[in-house]
Design an enzyme around this catalytic site. Structure first.
Site, mmCIF file in Angstrom:
data_model
loop_
_atom_site.group_PDB
_atom_site.id
_atom_site.type_symbol
_atom_site.label_atom_id
_atom_site.label_comp_id
_atom_site.label_asym_id
_atom_site.label_seq_id
_atom_site.Cartn_x
_atom_site.Cartn_y
_atom_site.Cartn_z
ATOM 1 N N GLU A 83 -8.904 1.177 -2.129
ATOM 2 C CA GLU A 83 -9.143 1.341 -0.859
ATOM 3 C C GLU A 83 -10.488 1.926 -0.295
ATOM 4 O OE1 GLU A 83 -6.627 3.318 2.982
ATOM 5 O OE2 GLU A 83 -6.423 4.236 1.142
ATOM 6 N N HIS B 35 -13.563 1.974 4.189
ATOM 7 C CA HIS B 35 -12.641 2.501 4.764
ATOM 8 C C HIS B 35 -13.019 3.319 6.370
ATOM 9 C CE1 HIS B 35 -9.577 6.373 4.711
ATOM 10 N NE2 HIS B 35 -8.682 5.356 4.498
ATOM 11 N N ASP C 8 0.380 5.583 -1.217
ATOM 12 C CA ASP C 8 -0.757 6.634 -1.456
ATOM 13 C C ASP C 8 -0.195 7.313 -2.062
ATOM 14 O OD1 ASP C 8 -3.885 6.242 -0.386
ATOM 15 O OD2 ASP C 8 -2.259 5.516 1.698
ATOM 16 N N HIS D 187 -8.618 -1.949 7.784
ATOM 17 C CA HIS D 187 -9.947 -0.698 7.825
ATOM 18 C C HIS D 187 -11.768 -0.887 8.419
ATOM 19 C CE1 HIS D 187 -6.388 1.674 6.620
ATOM 20 N NE2 HIS D 187 -6.584 2.395 5.501
ATOM 21 N N HIS E 46 -2.447 -3.260 4.467
ATOM 22 C CA HIS E 46 -1.266 -2.099 5.416
ATOM 23 C C HIS E 46 -2.021 -2.464 6.551
ATOM 24 C CE1 HIS E 46 -4.559 -0.198 3.938
ATOM 25 N NE2 HIS E 46 -4.917 0.719 4.059
ATOM 26 N N HIS F 67 1.120 -1.105 -0.278
ATOM 27 C CA HIS F 67 -0.168 -0.131 -0.206
ATOM 28 C C HIS F 67 0.849 1.087 0.055
ATOM 29 C CE1 HIS F 67 -3.496 2.103 0.789
ATOM 30 N NE2 HIS F 67 -3.223 2.642 1.409
ATOM 31 N N ASP G 54 1.885 1.848 3.814
ATOM 32 C CA ASP G 54 1.381 3.029 3.811
ATOM 33 C C ASP G 54 1.760 4.918 3.677
ATOM 34 O OD1 ASP G 54 -1.251 4.199 3.918
ATOM 35 O OD2 ASP G 54 -1.820 4.045 5.991
#
Length: 433
Positions: A159, A186, A48, A227, A248, A46, A361
């Site tokens: 995600e 999420h 971003d 999550h 993650h 993961h 992350d």
């Protein structure tokens, strides 16, 4: 002659005794890590960066050169420097990266579908912009092939289940566009699954949520349980016929963060064959940092909670100064690489060495632990684990072999189920969170 050799040998031994002995090959951790990562691609679950490119640079690569080390180039309004660029990916010996195509949970409906497609397009454009370094990957075989070509395999992960707009048809089209995992929620519940950070509503998954998992299995798409609530984890594990992933997440026994994975789930994961890719987010890996962030949020609310609350509501300068004074009296706790290694070892201990991976992350967290500040630092984590006694084979599993096994297994399940009828979207799915 024999006497002279004996004397010379004695003198040589005396001299050598004053010179530090070279490290034994088994203790040359840097070399060992390099050798492991030549054979096995290091896969991060993961990152971003795509959202940062959208937000900071309006999705335009003319404003950003990823061939440059951007570690000291801070963004506007005090934004931290990017954690990711090509020179640091190369220094970190990264073999494959799942790029997150996250969008805010406030974006819903058709707009969410469009924004997700734009982010998928951004990842593909990024790979096309830097063809000497990136290549798109869609299968475990692709990752191995691209790694052998000494490029970085680029994969797409969605995600948040809100991004499919409660439509299995949209899910299928995202898969066809290249997405190879989807995180079921999420930060808020969807109409069909409970999030870890929202009040429970569905006791895990609704009937439609189970249908989503089944359809992902049929496609060969990885079910990502980062999550989601523990009840959603259990329901998804019960529903899935393929191994699942946590792209993650870290261990809840070490840090009681709602997004971390409890022990009973870790044990169940071993039976499922899945993997937890350990997160580097400081509040997920440090109990002190987790509590500090909660205390800071409470203090911030005490000073300014619009529209009616707070000692200094409507006085942003006073609220800012008061919070700065609190931070000066309560320094942010240091989070370290060793604490991340603790989570890796804990997951390996409870779930098994075959069920742990890496999901940093990066560029989705405000800062990294000391020693893990950017994508160039993965080898340092692997070296730390070697110092703790991890074998080269175990490091290879953590770095990428475990994820490749899970991905290949999901692909095989998809091939087996491909002949079955695609699920209908005509089910009665309640709209809203």
């Amino acid at each position: 002659m024999i006497f002279r050799l004996f004397v010379f040998s004695g003198l040589l031994a005396a001299v050598m005794s004053t010179v530090p002995a070279p490290a034994h090959a088994a203790d040359d951790y840097q070399h060992r890590v390099a050798q492991v990562l030549l054979a096995t691609p290091l896969i991060d679950g993961h990152n971003d960066l795509p959202w940062e490119i959208r937000e900071r640079f309006k999705g335009q690569f003319t404003q950003l050169d990823l061939r440059t080390d951007n570690s000291r180039q801070k963004g506007d309004a005090g934004q931290p420097a990017l954690m990711t660029d090509i020179p640091r990916l190369r220094a970190g010996m990264v073999g494959a990266q799942f790029w997150s195509v996250w969008i805010p949970v406030s974006v819903r409906g058709f707009e969410a579908v469009q924004m997700t497609l734009e982010q998928i397009d951004l990842v593909k454009r990024m790979a096309a912009q830097y063809p000497n370094d990136f290549a798109m990957a869609y299968t475990a075989g692709d990752i191995r092939r691209i790694h052998k070509a000494r490029k970085i395999a680029s994969l797409i992960g969605i995600e948040g289940g809100h991004q499919i707009n409660d439509s299995l048809a949209v899910l299928r089209q995202f898969y066809d566009a290249g997405a190879r995992y989807m995180t079921l929620t999420h930060s808020t519940n969807t109409a069909w699954a409970d999030s870890a950070t929202d009040a429970p509503k569905h006791a895990g998954l609704t009937a439609f949520g189970v249908a989503v998992v089944h359809e992902m299995n049929r496609l060969g798409m990885l079910v990502d349980l980062s999550h989601v609530s523990p009840d959603t984890m259990k329901a998804a594990l019960a529903a899935s016929s393929a191994p699942v992933i946590y792209s993650h997440s870290s261990a809840r026994a070490l840090v009681d963060h709602p997004r971390n994975v409890p022990d009973d789930i870790l044990r169940a994961l071993a039976s499922n064959g899945g993997i937890v890719m350990v997160n580097f987010a400081p509040s997920y890996v440090s109990e002190a940092r987790n509590h500090w962030e909660a205390d800071r949020a409470a203090e911030q609310a005490r000073y300014d909670t619009p529209p009616f609350g707070g000692l200094y509501i409507g006085q942003p300068e006073r609220a800012h100064a008061a919070l700065a004074a609190w931070e000066a009296q309560h320094p942010r706790p240091v989070t370290t690489l060793a604490q991340v290694a603790d989570h890796v070892e804990y997951v390996a201990k409870i779930a098994g060495i075959d069920h742990v991976g890496i999901g940093s992350d990066f560029d989705g967290i405000p800062d990294g632990p000391v020693g893990l500040e950017g994508v160039d630092r993965y080898p340092a984590l692997l070296e730390e684990l070697m110092r703790r006694g991890w074998s080269d084979r175990d490091i290879g599993k953590l770095a990428g072999e475990n994820l490749l096994r899970v991905m290949a297994s999901a692909e095989q399940v998809g091939e087996r189920l491909r002949g079955t009828t695609a699920a209908s979207t005509a089910q009665d799915v309640p709209k809203g969170p």
